[in-house]
Motif scaffolding. Structure first.
Motif, PDB file in Angstrom:
ATOM      1  N   VAL A  33      31.216  48.051  45.798  1.00 23.14           N
ATOM      2  CA  VAL A  33      29.923  47.157  45.841  1.00 23.14           C
ATOM      3  C   VAL A  33      29.151  47.432  44.486  1.00 23.14           C
ATOM      4  CG1 VAL A  33      27.727  46.828  46.801  1.00 23.14           C
ATOM      5  CG2 VAL A  33      29.792  47.711  48.229  1.00 23.14           C
ATOM      6  N   GLY A  34      28.908  46.388  43.702  1.00 24.20           N
ATOM      7  CA  GLY A  34      28.038  46.550  42.397  1.00 24.20           C
ATOM      8  C   GLY A  34      27.613  45.285  41.823  1.00 24.20           C
ATOM      9  N   ASP A  35      26.526  45.866  40.872  1.00 19.49           N
ATOM     10  CA  ASP A  35      25.804  44.329  40.542  1.00 19.49           C
ATOM     11  C   ASP A  35      26.574  43.526  39.308  1.00 19.49           C
ATOM     12  OD1 ASP A  35      25.468  46.809  38.798  1.00 19.49           O
ATOM     13  OD2 ASP A  35      23.746  45.581  37.711  1.00 19.49           O
ATOM     14  N   THR A  36      27.588  44.115  38.860  1.00 18.04           N
ATOM     15  CA  THR A  36      28.361  43.437  37.677  1.00 18.04           C
ATOM     16  C   THR A  36      29.588  42.697  38.281  1.00 18.04           C
ATOM     17  OG1 THR A  36      27.390  45.156  36.327  1.00 18.04           O
ATOM     18  CG2 THR A  36      29.090  43.856  35.318  1.00 18.04           C
ATOM     19  N   LEU A  37      29.803  41.441  37.896  1.00 20.64           N
ATOM     20  CA  LEU A  37      30.665  40.661  38.488  1.00 20.64           C
ATOM     21  C   LEU A  37      32.184  41.278  37.935  1.00 20.64           C
ATOM     22  CD1 LEU A  37      29.494  37.036  38.405  1.00 20.64           C
ATOM     23  CD2 LEU A  37      30.313  38.273  40.432  1.00 20.64           C
ATOM     24  N   LEU A  38      32.215  41.234  36.624  1.00 21.96           N
ATOM     25  CA  LEU A  38      33.637  41.684  36.219  1.00 21.96           C
ATOM     26  C   LEU A  38      33.941  43.010  36.773  1.00 21.96           C
ATOM     27  CD1 LEU A  38      36.203  40.940  34.540  1.00 21.96           C
ATOM     28  CD2 LEU A  38      34.889  41.595  32.340  1.00 21.96           C
ATOM     29  N   ALA A  39      33.128  44.057  36.406  1.00 27.51           N
ATOM     30  CA  ALA A  39      33.609  45.599  36.818  1.00 27.51           C
ATOM     31  C   ALA A  39      33.458  45.916  38.330  1.00 27.51           C
ATOM     32  CB  ALA A  39      32.425  46.154  35.945  1.00 27.51           C
ATOM     33  N   ASP A  40      32.500  45.278  38.832  1.00 24.27           N
ATOM     34  CA  ASP A  40      32.563  45.550  40.367  1.00 24.27           C
ATOM     35  C   ASP A  40      32.893  44.774  41.393  1.00 24.27           C
ATOM     36  OD1 ASP A  40      31.121  47.911  39.248  1.00 24.27           O
ATOM     37  OD2 ASP A  40      29.141  46.740  39.069  1.00 24.27           O
ATOM     38  N   TYR A  41      33.301  43.422  40.938  1.00 26.37           N
ATOM     39  CA  TYR A  41      33.786  42.359  41.775  1.00 26.37           C
ATOM     40  C   TYR A  41      35.119  41.912  41.636  1.00 26.37           C
ATOM     41  CZ  TYR A  41      33.758  38.271  44.574  1.00 26.37           C
ATOM     42  OH  TYR A  41      33.913  37.307  45.604  1.00 26.37           O
ATOM     43  N   VAL A  42      35.386  41.278  40.568  1.00 30.14           N
ATOM     44  CA  VAL A  42      36.771  41.125  40.010  1.00 30.14           C
ATOM     45  C   VAL A  42      37.569  42.011  39.928  1.00 30.14           C
ATOM     46  CG1 VAL A  42      37.816  39.641  38.231  1.00 30.14           C
ATOM     47  CG2 VAL A  42      35.636  38.992  38.849  1.00 30.14           C
ATOM     48  N   GLY A  43      37.298  43.002  38.943  1.00 27.29           N
ATOM     49  CA  GLY A  43      38.101  44.206  38.754  1.00 27.29           C
ATOM     50  C   GLY A  43      38.909  45.110  39.837  1.00 27.29           C
ATOM     51  N   PRO A  44      37.990  45.313  40.810  1.00 21.16           N
ATOM     52  CA  PRO A  44      38.199  45.872  42.153  1.00 21.16           C
ATOM     53  C   PRO A  44      39.442  45.023  42.878  1.00 21.16           C
ATOM     54  CG  PRO A  44      36.015  46.233  41.936  1.00 21.16           C
ATOM     55  CD  PRO A  44      36.282  45.272  40.968  1.00 21.16           C
ATOM     56  N   GLN A  45      39.221  43.746  42.950  1.00 26.13           N
ATOM     57  CA  GLN A  45      40.222  42.788  43.799  1.00 26.13           C
ATOM     58  C   GLN A  45      41.315  42.778  43.063  1.00 26.13           C
ATOM     59  OE1 GLN A  45      38.568  39.005  44.577  1.00 26.13           O
ATOM     60  NE2 GLN A  45      36.679  39.974  45.576  1.00 26.13           N
ATOM     61  N   LYS A  46      41.418  43.058  41.683  1.00 26.40           N
ATOM     62  CA  LYS A  46      42.715  42.702  40.966  1.00 26.40           C
ATOM     63  C   LYS A  46      43.527  44.057  41.671  1.00 26.40           C
ATOM     64  CE  LYS A  46      41.473  39.852  37.045  1.00 26.40           C
ATOM     65  NZ  LYS A  46      41.537  40.061  35.492  1.00 26.40           N
ATOM     66  N   MET A  47      42.956  44.960  42.047  1.00 28.52           N
ATOM     67  CA  MET A  47      43.549  46.181  42.249  1.00 28.52           C
ATOM     68  C   MET A  47      43.830  46.611  43.831  1.00 28.52           C
ATOM     69  SD  MET A  47      44.313  47.910  39.436  1.00 28.52           S
ATOM     70  CE  MET A  47      44.491  49.650  39.978  1.00 28.52           C
ATOM     71  N   GLY A  48      43.453  45.238  44.454  1.00 32.79           N
ATOM     72  CA  GLY A  48      43.831  45.427  46.041  1.00 32.79           C
ATOM     73  C   GLY A  48      42.586  45.676  46.706  1.00 32.79           C
ATOM     74  N   MET A  49      41.605  46.011  46.262  1.00 38.71           N
ATOM     75  CA  MET A  49      40.390  46.295  46.952  1.00 38.71           C
ATOM     76  C   MET A  49      39.557  45.335  47.490  1.00 38.71           C
ATOM     77  SD  MET A  49      38.854  49.854  45.114  1.00 38.71           S
ATOM     78  CE  MET A  49      39.376  49.490  43.450  1.00 38.71           C
ATOM     79  N   HIS A  50      38.695  45.251  48.532  1.00 40.58           N
ATOM     80  CA  HIS A  50      37.767  44.297  48.784  1.00 40.58           C
ATOM     81  C   HIS A  50      36.594  44.665  47.859  1.00 40.58           C
ATOM     82  CE1 HIS A  50      39.991  43.154  52.353  1.00 40.58           C
ATOM     83  NE2 HIS A  50      40.101  44.422  52.643  1.00 40.58           N
TER      84      HIS A  50
END
Length: 211
Positions: free
Chosen positions: A169-186
């Motif tokens: 969970v975070g306020d920055t799209l690339l760092a907190d939303y896109v990046g984690p998904q690329k690593m398999g996280m929600h």
């Protein structure tokens, strides 16, 4: 106990970004940015990766200056140190932080933070938080910043949980939303300003726990 939001179904851990997500800087003074500007006046050109370097090294203001090849005088450092202390003194938890962390803890979920920041900002955050977390992942300790894969790997290793069981969970799209998904996280984007977005968003952390 409150009922968990659908975002947390089948999740065992929640990882939060720090600044802009759970902690607010009410008096922004930007001492490290001012340090770079001072070094520029001394002859060192600003570089595109300066911010990444600052947050990837375990250093205070004077150590950072030396890393870039400059020894600053006490007179030069004093206003920067004052700005840093003023920022730290102005730190506060967002109003929705306390309730959310306590409810997640009561629900038995692991909680962690993962943040891009310079070393002096970490300890004040730990002192502010109402609960002891299961992991603290700081860019200056990992030697990499979000969205570099290595920092997300550090999160996964520290929690010892499968990526598919972790919500970021975070306020920055690339760092907190896109990046984690690329690593398999929600992931879910904290969109405090409620700007229209096609992504999975919440406007308050309390949306993670509902009545």
């Amino acid at each position: 106990m409150k009922k968990l939001n659908a975002h947390l179904i089948d999740v065992q851990a929640v990882v939060f970004d720090v600044y802009g997500t759970i902690v607010e800087i009410r008096n922004k003074r930007s001492p490290f940015k001012k340090l770079l500007q001072l070094l520029e006046k001394k002859g060192r050109p600003l570089q595109a990766d300066d911010a990444a370097k600052l947050m990837s090294m375990s250093a205070n203001l004077s150590e950072t200056a030396r890393f870039f090849g400059y020894d600053l005088t006490t007179q030069e450092l004093a206003p920067l140190e004052e700005d840093l202390q003023m920022e730290i003194d102005s730190l506060s938890l967002y109003p929705d932080t306390n309730t959310t962390l306590w409810e997640l803890r009561k629900a038995g979920l692991k909680i962690a933070v993962c943040s891009n920041l310079a070393r002096p900002y970490a300890a004040p955050v730990m002192a502010l938080l109402p609960v002891t977390l299961d992991a603290y992942i700081w860019s200056f300790e990992v030697g990499a910043i979000k969205p570099e894969p290595i920092i997300y790997s550090a999160v996964i290793d520290a929690l010892n949980i499968a990526p598919s069981k972790i919500l970021f969970v975070g306020d920055t799209l690339l760092a907190d939303y896109v990046g984690p998904q690329k690593m398999g996280m929600h992931s879910v984007h904290l969109n405090r300003k409620n700007i229209p977005s096609p992504n999975s968003t919440i406007i308050s952390l309390t949306e993670l726990v509902t009545s």
